[in-house]
Design an enzyme around this catalytic site. Structure first.
Site, PDB file in Angstrom:
ATOM      1  CE  LYS A  25     -17.370  19.515  -9.718  1.00  0.00           C
ATOM      2  NZ  LYS A  25     -16.038  19.165  -8.790  1.00  0.00           N
ATOM      3  CD  GLU A  41     -27.099  18.362  -8.922  1.00  0.00           C
ATOM      4  OE1 GLU A  41     -26.183  17.868  -8.662  1.00  0.00           O
ATOM      5  OE2 GLU A  41     -27.906  18.118  -9.892  1.00  0.00           O
ATOM      6  CB  SER A  67      -9.197  16.718  -9.500  1.00  0.00           C
ATOM      7  OG  SER A  67      -8.996  17.095  -8.260  1.00  0.00           O
TER       8      SER A  67
END
Ligand code: PLP
Length: 408
Positions: free
Chosen positions: A100, A122, A389
């Site tokens: 991310k 958010e 990931s």
């Protein structure tokens, strides 16, 4: 709908000026948001070719994130399965423990270059909130994270991390007190404060240009795999596998390989308690096209056309929609989308921990579960790259609880 191999080889895989990937994507938003999105699109199209911007992005990926991440041969696991050679792309080794941060660094730099001193985000489980707070601290930007009141209770370690990093966490008490209410609040904030505020979106979903820019920032993953695979085993992989929540780690791995049609591509959705139940989060496997969060894409709805309730053991895959580019890749036949259940993911979580010494994130465990099936159907001279990931440290409490073990 399905294109020929020759067409797939020559397609440019870029959205049209309106941000459409085929039928999907676009901007299904109110007039007030349209102006903000146009401004963002304009500055992105300019900055993506700006050498200063690119240099700063690359430098942060190297010295702050720790890129390139290794391409690791899961030698023992490959032997246990007895099929293809499996390699892990180690995004779990990045600063903050997942892919991310590739995207949040890119978007925070866009904020900086666009003269916006304030960023908002958010978050549901809190991973994207932490990644946003991290890069805001790094660049000296004010950071406000919207989070549903129920999620705040469930995810207190991540709430505390965001506060340690200097972010303000706003509790959203309306509606279901979860991610979708936090999203509405963030949108409201953005419309009100667009002059000084940049909205950092956490995956390849949302209105254009977000799906394109989030993809571009994550594409460093696939570009590295291209040179690493040539260096390590002398050719491109035969197959790529990645889990799909919104789809950012998957498209980051897939995108640089899309024209290399000899490389098979598999996205793995959360099949939860099974695709035949309503308890899953697999819109590409069993949903249909509609409009969600400002874009046309595959989604899960019920017979009244309401967005369906979803379930997955992993918070990061528990989303009723998916990035529009994945919807397009499915329809044209360039990518395959499959499901892995909670149970299959948990089994892969334990097996990889014990055989390879790597505790994967529960999201990643879905990709690993399908990798195992795929590898078993392939030959030992063939190769699979599975995107690792993220790391599983955040998930050990969930796994322990499911197994009736109390850690505190
Ligand atoms: C958030 C997350 C995902 C899901 O997001 P995508 O946008 O689909 O990549 C997958 N794996 C990990 C480790 C995550 O934190």
């Amino acid at each position: 709908m399905t294109l020929t191999e020759q067409e797939l080889r020559t397609l440019d895989y870029e959205p049209d000026p309106g941000g459409h990937f085929g039928d999907y994507g676009g901007r299904y938003v109110s007039e007030t948001l349209m102006a903000a999105l146009n401004e963002l699109d304009h500055s992105y199209q300019k900055l993506k070719n700006d050498p200063d911007f690119q240099r700063e992005f690359d430098a942060d990926l190297a010295s702050f994130v720790g890129r390139p991440s290794p391409l690791y041969h899961a030698d023992r696991w490959s032997k246990v399965i007895g099929g293809a050679q499996i390699y892990f792309k180690r995004e779990d080794l990045n600063h903050t423990g997942a892919h991310k941060v590739n995207n949040t660094i890119g978007q925070a730099l866009l904020a900086k270059y666009s003269g916006k001193p304030r960023v908002i985000a958010e978050t549901g489980a809190g991973q994207h909130g932490v990644a946003s707070a991290t890069v805001a601290a790094r660049l000296g930007l004010e950071c406000v994270v919207y989070m549903g009141a129920d999620d705040i209770e469930r995810q207190s370690p991540n709430v505390y991390r965001m506060k340690l990093l200097g972010a303000e966490v706003v509790s959203v008490e309306s509606g279901s007190r979860t991610l979708k209410d936090a999203l509405s609040e963030a949108m409201r904030d953005w419309v009100t404060n667009v002059d000084n505020t940049f909205y950092i979106i956490g995956t390849v979903a949302g209105p254009a240009p977000y799906p394109q820019l989030v993809r571009d920032f994550n594409a460093v993953v696939g570009r590295e795999v291209k040179w690493q695979s040539r260096e390590i085993f002398g050719k491109y992989p035969d197959a790529l596998v990645a889990c799909v929540g919104g789809g950012s780690n998957a498209i980051g791995l897939f995108y640089p390989f899309l024209r290399d049609v000899e490389v098979a591509v598999y996205g793995v959705e959360a099949a939860g308690r099974g695709l035949s139940t309503n308890e899953h989060a697999a819109p590409l496997c069993s949903g249909r096209p509609g409009v969600l969060h400002g874009a046309k894409t595959y989604l899960m709805d019920n017979s009244d056309g309401q967005i369906a309730h979803t379930h997955s053991v992993s918070a990061g895959l528990d989303y009723p929609g998916v990035g529009p580019e994945h919807s397009y890749l499915k329809d044209i036949g360039r990518a395959n989308y499959v499901g892995a259940t909670d149970e299959e993911a948990l089994a892969a979580f334990h097996e990889v921990s014990q055989v390879e010494g790597i505790i994967p994130a529960l999201e990643t465990a879905h990709a690993l579960a399908y990798t195992k099936t795929l590898a078993a159907s392939m030959r030992p001279d063939q190769t699979i790259v599975c995107n690792m990931s993220g790391r599983g440290d955040k998930d050990i409490f969930t796994v322990a609880k499911m197994e009736g073990i109390s850690l505190t």
